[in-house]
Design a protein around this motif. Structure first.
Motif, mmCIF file in Angstrom:
data_model
loop_
_atom_site.group_PDB
_atom_site.id
_atom_site.type_symbol
_atom_site.label_atom_id
_atom_site.label_comp_id
_atom_site.label_asym_id
_atom_site.label_seq_id
_atom_site.Cartn_x
_atom_site.Cartn_y
_atom_site.Cartn_z
ATOM 1 N N PHE A 16 0.841 -1.204 0.000
ATOM 2 C CA PHE A 16 0.000 0.000 0.000
ATOM 3 C C PHE A 16 0.874 1.250 0.000
ATOM 4 N N ASN A 17 1.860 1.292 0.875
ATOM 5 C CA ASN A 17 2.759 2.450 0.931
ATOM 6 C C ASN A 17 3.512 2.629 -0.382
ATOM 7 N N MET A 18 3.893 1.512 -1.018
ATOM 8 C CA MET A 18 4.585 1.602 -2.304
ATOM 9 C C MET A 18 3.660 2.195 -3.359
ATOM 10 N N ALA A 19 2.394 1.815 -3.350
ATOM 11 C CA ALA A 19 1.440 2.383 -4.308
ATOM 12 C C ALA A 19 1.303 3.888 -4.111
ATOM 13 N N MET A 20 1.303 4.331 -2.857
ATOM 14 C CA MET A 20 1.207 5.762 -2.573
ATOM 15 C C MET A 20 2.449 6.500 -3.066
ATOM 16 N N LYS A 21 3.600 5.834 -3.017
ATOM 17 C CA LYS A 21 4.849 6.486 -3.427
ATOM 18 C C LYS A 21 5.039 6.522 -4.934
ATOM 19 N N VAL A 22 4.687 5.435 -5.621
ATOM 20 C CA VAL A 22 4.973 5.374 -7.053
ATOM 21 C C VAL A 22 3.811 5.840 -7.908
ATOM 22 N N GLY A 23 2.629 5.920 -7.314
ATOM 23 C CA GLY A 23 1.458 6.319 -8.088
ATOM 24 C C GLY A 23 1.368 7.821 -8.302
ATOM 25 N N ASP A 24 0.568 8.185 -9.266
ATOM 26 C CA ASP A 24 0.309 9.586 -9.579
ATOM 27 C C ASP A 24 -1.197 9.817 -9.424
ATOM 28 N N ASN A 45 -7.869 -2.589 8.851
ATOM 29 C CA ASN A 45 -8.984 -1.675 8.658
ATOM 30 C C ASN A 45 -8.855 -1.096 7.245
ATOM 31 N N TYR A 46 -9.525 -1.762 6.301
ATOM 32 C CA TYR A 46 -9.406 -1.368 4.908
ATOM 33 C C TYR A 46 -9.994 0.012 4.646
ATOM 34 N N THR A 47 -11.000 0.391 5.394
ATOM 35 C CA THR A 47 -11.609 1.700 5.209
ATOM 36 C C THR A 47 -10.590 2.805 5.431
ATOM 37 N N LYS A 48 -9.727 2.644 6.432
ATOM 38 C CA LYS A 48 -8.692 3.660 6.688
ATOM 39 C C LYS A 48 -7.712 3.749 5.529
ATOM 40 N N LEU A 49 -7.377 2.614 4.912
ATOM 41 C CA LEU A 49 -6.457 2.634 3.770
ATOM 42 C C LEU A 49 -7.103 3.337 2.573
ATOM 43 N N VAL A 50 -8.369 3.039 2.319
ATOM 44 C CA VAL A 50 -9.078 3.707 1.220
ATOM 45 C C VAL A 50 -9.136 5.211 1.480
ATOM 46 N N ASP A 51 -9.473 5.596 2.716
ATOM 47 C CA ASP A 51 -9.536 7.022 3.069
ATOM 48 C C ASP A 51 -8.185 7.700 2.888
ATOM 49 N N LYS A 52 -7.105 7.030 3.276
ATOM 50 C CA LYS A 52 -5.757 7.598 3.132
ATOM 51 C C LYS A 52 -5.440 7.843 1.657
ATOM 52 N N ALA A 53 -5.758 6.859 0.809
ATOM 53 C CA ALA A 53 -5.495 7.018 -0.622
ATOM 54 C C ALA A 53 -6.318 8.165 -1.208
ATOM 55 N N PHE A 58 -6.086 10.020 -4.874
ATOM 56 C CA PHE A 58 -6.304 8.867 -5.745
ATOM 57 C C PHE A 58 -7.780 8.484 -5.790
ATOM 58 N N LEU A 59 -8.221 7.984 -6.914
ATOM 59 C CA LEU A 59 -9.468 7.233 -6.966
ATOM 60 C C LEU A 59 -9.130 5.890 -6.344
ATOM 61 N N CYS A 60 -9.897 5.450 -5.376
ATOM 62 C CA CYS A 60 -9.527 4.223 -4.670
ATOM 63 C C CYS A 60 -10.768 3.483 -4.210
ATOM 64 N N SER A 61 -10.722 2.166 -4.316
ATOM 65 C CA SER A 61 -11.789 1.318 -3.790
ATOM 66 C C SER A 61 -11.170 0.032 -3.271
ATOM 67 N N HIS A 62 -11.978 -0.746 -2.577
ATOM 68 C CA HIS A 62 -11.498 -1.982 -1.965
ATOM 69 C C HIS A 62 -12.482 -3.095 -2.247
ATOM 70 N N ILE A 63 -11.951 -4.246 -2.613
ATOM 71 C CA ILE A 63 -12.808 -5.416 -2.773
ATOM 72 C C ILE A 63 -12.249 -6.556 -1.937
ATOM 73 N N VAL A 64 -13.153 -7.318 -1.366
ATOM 74 C CA VAL A 64 -12.782 -8.513 -0.605
ATOM 75 C C VAL A 64 -13.429 -9.692 -1.300
ATOM 76 N N SER A 65 -12.635 -10.714 -1.561
ATOM 77 C CA SER A 65 -13.155 -11.928 -2.176
ATOM 78 C C SER A 65 -12.745 -13.112 -1.327
ATOM 79 N N THR A 66 -13.550 -14.147 -1.368
ATOM 80 C CA THR A 66 -13.240 -15.365 -0.632
ATOM 81 C C THR A 66 -12.821 -16.428 -1.627
ATOM 82 N N GLY A 67 -11.651 -17.029 -1.368
ATOM 83 C CA GLY A 67 -11.168 -18.081 -2.252
ATOM 84 C C GLY A 67 -9.665 -18.077 -2.341
#
Length: 136
Positions: A16-24, A45-53, A58-67
């Motif tokens: 996540f931190n790497m995405a914040m550093k290398v992304g535009d 706490n994924y909500t906090k990560l989305v809020d930080k982005a 950034f446009l940011c969203s989170h998905i959780v999948s099982t499998g």
């Protein structure tokens, strides 16, 4: 560019931190992705990560999948037209790696898009910029 950040309990903040550093923020969209086992509850706490982005622009969203994470990665890359996957890297013994494999190794060898392995928090000098194709 669409960037998928693979989140896991053991190394989530590093990719996540790497995405914040290398992304535009002006051109990149970040999709935070986590695959979970049905009987395991994540402590992140994924909500906090989305809020930080989003605070970083950034446009940011989170998905959780099982499998199985490897199957879900391939599916989400196609479904969301991902250009880059950022994964973390854990220190595992040779025995565990031989028995269970490595998600980062799977990603580099099998995914149809570019993969960035974030081994630890490091300084990034400049954001990644798209390559320009040239006829030689």
């Amino acid at each position: 560019m669409k960037v998928l950040v693979l989140l896991s309990d053991t190394s989530s903040l590093i990719p996540f931190n790497m995405a914040m550093k290398v992304g535009d923020p002006e051109r990149d969209e970040i999709l935070l992705f986590s695959a979970s086992h049905p009987k395991v509850r994540s402590n992140l706490n994924y909500t906090k990560l989305v809020d930080k982005a989003k605070q970083e622009g950034f446009l940011c969203s989170h998905i959780v999948s099982t499998g199985e994470v490897t199957d879900l990665l391939e599916k989400n890359i196609k479904d969301f037209e991902i250009d880059l996957v950022i994964v973390g890297c854990r220190e595992v013994s040779a025995m565990k790696k031989a028995l269970f494999g490595s998600v980062s190794e799977f990603a580099t060898q099998n995914l149809s898009c570019s993969v960035l392995i974030a081994k630890r928090d490091t300084e990034v000098i400049a954001p990644l910029t798209p390559c320009v194709e040239m006829d030689l």
